[in-house]
Design an enzyme around this catalytic site. Structure first.
Site, PDB file in Angstrom:
ATOM      1  N   ASN A  23      11.324  -6.941   9.111  1.00 30.94           N
ATOM      2  CA  ASN A  23      10.649  -5.871   8.386  1.00 30.94           C
ATOM      3  C   ASN A  23      11.565  -4.677   8.139  1.00 30.94           C
ATOM      4  O   ASN A  23      11.403  -3.963   7.143  1.00 30.94           O
ATOM      5  CB  ASN A  23       9.388  -5.433   9.134  1.00 30.94           C
ATOM      6  CG  ASN A  23       8.295  -6.492   9.075  1.00 30.94           C
ATOM      7  OD1 ASN A  23       8.285  -7.329   8.180  1.00 30.94           O
ATOM      8  ND2 ASN A  23       7.382  -6.470  10.034  1.00 30.94           N
ATOM      9  N   CYS A 118       1.678 -12.820   2.693  1.00 28.46           N
ATOM     10  CA  CYS A 118       0.680 -13.444   3.558  1.00 28.46           C
ATOM     11  C   CYS A 118      -0.740 -13.176   3.063  1.00 28.46           C
ATOM     12  O   CYS A 118      -1.033 -12.123   2.499  1.00 28.46           O
ATOM     13  CB  CYS A 118       0.810 -12.913   4.986  1.00 28.46           C
ATOM     14  SG  CYS A 118       2.147 -13.651   5.926  1.00 28.46           S
ATOM     15  N   ARG A 123      -4.837  -5.559   1.605  1.00 28.78           N
ATOM     16  CA  ARG A 123      -3.537  -4.915   1.730  1.00 28.78           C
ATOM     17  C   ARG A 123      -3.109  -4.263   0.416  1.00 28.78           C
ATOM     18  O   ARG A 123      -2.090  -4.611  -0.165  1.00 28.78           O
ATOM     19  CB  ARG A 123      -2.485  -5.923   2.211  1.00 28.78           C
ATOM     20  CG  ARG A 123      -2.845  -6.603   3.501  1.00 28.78           C
ATOM     21  CD  ARG A 123      -1.844  -7.644   3.950  1.00 28.78           C
ATOM     22  NE  ARG A 123      -0.639  -7.048   4.496  1.00 28.78           N
ATOM     23  CZ  ARG A 123       0.326  -7.744   5.084  1.00 28.78           C
ATOM     24  NH1 ARG A 123       0.223  -9.058   5.183  1.00 28.78           N
ATOM     25  NH2 ARG A 123       1.398  -7.153   5.560  1.00 28.78           N
ATOM     26  N   PRO A 124      -3.875  -3.306  -0.099  1.00 31.10           N
ATOM     27  CA  PRO A 124      -3.583  -2.739  -1.417  1.00 31.10           C
ATOM     28  C   PRO A 124      -2.327  -1.878  -1.402  1.00 31.10           C
ATOM     29  O   PRO A 124      -1.853  -1.446  -0.352  1.00 31.10           O
ATOM     30  CB  PRO A 124      -4.821  -1.887  -1.708  1.00 31.10           C
ATOM     31  CG  PRO A 124      -5.329  -1.502  -0.360  1.00 31.10           C
ATOM     32  CD  PRO A 124      -5.042  -2.676   0.545  1.00 31.10           C
ATOM     33  N   VAL A 125      -1.797  -1.614  -2.611  1.00 35.14           N
ATOM     34  CA  VAL A 125      -0.582  -0.811  -2.749  1.00 35.14           C
ATOM     35  C   VAL A 125      -0.898   0.592  -3.256  1.00 35.14           C
ATOM     36  O   VAL A 125       0.010   1.325  -3.649  1.00 35.14           O
ATOM     37  CB  VAL A 125       0.429  -1.497  -3.695  1.00 35.14           C
ATOM     38  CG1 VAL A 125       0.851  -2.843  -3.137  1.00 35.14           C
ATOM     39  CG2 VAL A 125      -0.155  -1.641  -5.102  1.00 35.14           C
ATOM     40  N   ASP A 126      -2.157   0.978  -3.223  1.00 31.63           N
ATOM     41  CA  ASP A 126      -2.527   2.271  -3.798  1.00 31.63           C
ATOM     42  C   ASP A 126      -1.857   3.441  -3.086  1.00 31.63           C
ATOM     43  O   ASP A 126      -1.560   4.470  -3.710  1.00 31.63           O
ATOM     44  CB  ASP A 126      -4.055   2.443  -3.803  1.00 31.63           C
ATOM     45  CG  ASP A 126      -4.664   2.381  -2.415  1.00 31.63           C
ATOM     46  OD1 ASP A 126      -4.241   1.505  -1.638  1.00 31.63           O
ATOM     47  OD2 ASP A 126      -5.554   3.190  -2.110  1.00 31.63           O
ATOM     48  N   ASP A 309       1.060  -7.369  14.494  1.00 29.76           N
ATOM     49  CA  ASP A 309       1.864  -8.575  14.317  1.00 29.76           C
ATOM     50  C   ASP A 309       2.069  -9.360  15.612  1.00 29.76           C
ATOM     51  O   ASP A 309       2.705 -10.418  15.604  1.00 29.76           O
ATOM     52  CB  ASP A 309       3.228  -8.223  13.717  1.00 29.76           C
ATOM     53  CG  ASP A 309       3.154  -8.006  12.215  1.00 29.76           C
ATOM     54  OD1 ASP A 309       2.135  -8.373  11.611  1.00 29.76           O
ATOM     55  OD2 ASP A 309       4.126  -7.475  11.646  1.00 29.76           O
TER      56      ASP A 309
END
Length: 422
Positions: A23, A118, A123-126, A309
């Site tokens: 990551n 995944c 899991r938005p990108v806003d 995770d």
């Protein structure tokens, strides 16, 4: 598609080297887009996600060379030929969105497909987009793409308050702010070690950043960034995963390169469960104390809390613990997809919304199971190490996104595990 065969066969003993953080590396690689000078990353992990990011950067015209067996990445973006990140690549991995901020900051425009990765909830990108809008970016979402344009004169420093803690949004905003005009303050910023690692790399490139590792970061924009050489931080998720192997199976394993500060909250839960963790000159030594593992309750939180995770892997441990454990997932929705597969192995698990209740059993039984995402795949392998008989984990392409040579690392400690080519 490949699968992995695991036979439960008792204790593990030996050493496991921990790779650089996936990551962290996936955020560091797009940082090359901020400069026309070379960026060299050492201690890079050798994973399919890294190859995907390499393909994405190359599609934009960046040069990426993999050296020393993939452990060193030499990147250069002195002559970008495109500012469009296409769906065919971006759909494979959510971290692809991290090219947006750097391209927008350096060249003033970018077109990036909405990402994939995944299958873990929405899991938005806003949050990424709102941060860039605060710096003056004009954004238009159409046909599955983000069309971004900086104002005349470039992005401008701004106060950005994240309504929710987001690692990716913090990374995108941080990179964009390094070249913005004026001062940017990020409030409620993510505090993860990967954020700290990115800030240190950017500082090596000439960025002016303060406060990384805290919830408030201050960035004074500069006119340009230079090149740098930077070592990727140790992967705390791989570290925690392999710490669970001797915890589940018994024995004693030394994790080379491991550091307590990367997994503090996780270590507290291991201690409560009856697992010993000791620092050594080369890393961490992990062993299960006498007797059966004890049940513990776990709630996932942003760093420095218990990492989401490691939730699936921790569930594998608690399947054979003495007593009943409650796991509460507070970061992502729909992140218990591994539970039905563990139930196939004899686990007693009940899932209600974002909470899973695990009642420990004496022993799991080997079974054919299917990986649904990256962390679920390795949790099933861990469960298989402690199960009676054979476990076959299918769809392990998920595994290859985040763990390098998992079968080699575990077999070196005595595990009976091998890959079956598909």
């Amino acid at each position: 598609m490949d699968s992995i065969l695991v036979k439960g066969n008792g204790e593990l003993r030996g050493q496991i080297p921990i790779a650089g953080a996936k990551n962290a590396c996936l955020a560091l690689m797009p940082a090359t887009l901020l400069s026309d000078e070379p960026l060299t990353l050492t201690n890079a992990p050798r994973l399919s996600d890294i190859r995907t990011m390499t393909q994405l950067l190359q599609s934009l015209g960046a040069e990426v060379a993999s050296l020393q067996g993939g452990q060193v990445l030499a990147l250069s973006s002195h002559a970008l030929t495109d500012h469009r990140a296409d769906y065919d690549i971006v759909r494979k991995m959510r971290a692809s969105i991290l090219v947006l901020g750097p391209m927008l900051a350096r060249d003033g425009h970018a077109v990036v497909s909405l990402p994939g990765g995944c299958a873990i909830g929405a899991r938005p990108v806003d949050l990424h987009l709102k941060a860039l809008e605060a710096m003056g970016a004009e954004l238009d979402l159409r046909d599955g793409y983000i069309h971004a344009k900086a104002p005349a004169g470039g992005l401008k420093g701004a106060r950005v308050v994240f309504p929710l803690v987001s690692v990716g949004a913090t990374e995108n905003a941080l990179m964009a702010a390094t070249l913005a005009k004026g001062t940017t303050v990020l409030e409620n910023a993510a505090r993860e070690p990967e954020i700290v690692d990115l800030a240190r790399c950017l500082r090596r490139m000439g960025a002016q950043i303060e406060g990384e590792g805290s919830s408030i970061m201050t960035i004074q924009g500069v006119d340009r960034l230079g090149g740098a050489t930077h070592p990727v931080v140790t992967d705390r998720i791989e570290l925690g995963t392999y710490m669970l192997a001797p915890a589940i199976c018994g024995g004693e394993v030394e994790l080379l390169g491991g550091r307590i500060e990367l997994v503090g909250a996780f270590c507290e839960k291991l201690d409560a469960a009856g697992i010993s963790v000791e620092e050594t000159e080369r890393g961490l030594r992990v062993a299960r104390r006498n007797g059966r593992v004890k049940a513990v309750d776990v709630m996932t939180e942003p760093f420095p809390g218990f990492p989401t995770d490691l939730q699936a892997q921790m569930m594998a441990l608690l399947c054979t613990a003495e007593g009943t454990s409650v796991l509460e997932e507070r970061i992502f929705e729909n992140r218990f997809m591994h539970a039905p597969e563990l139930i196939r192995m004899g686990a007693r698990i009940e899932v209600h919304g974002g909470t899973a209740t695990v009642t420990g059993v004496e022993k799991l039984r080997g079974a054919p199971v299917m990986a649904t995402d990256l962390r679920a795949s390795v949790s099933l392998i861990l469960a298989g190490l402690a199960a009676e008989g054979e476990t076959i984990v299918s769809r392990v392409y998920h595994l290859d996104r985040g763990y390098e040579r998992v079968e080699e690392k575990l077999s070196a400690c005595g595990a009976q595990i091998r890959r079956i080519p598909g």
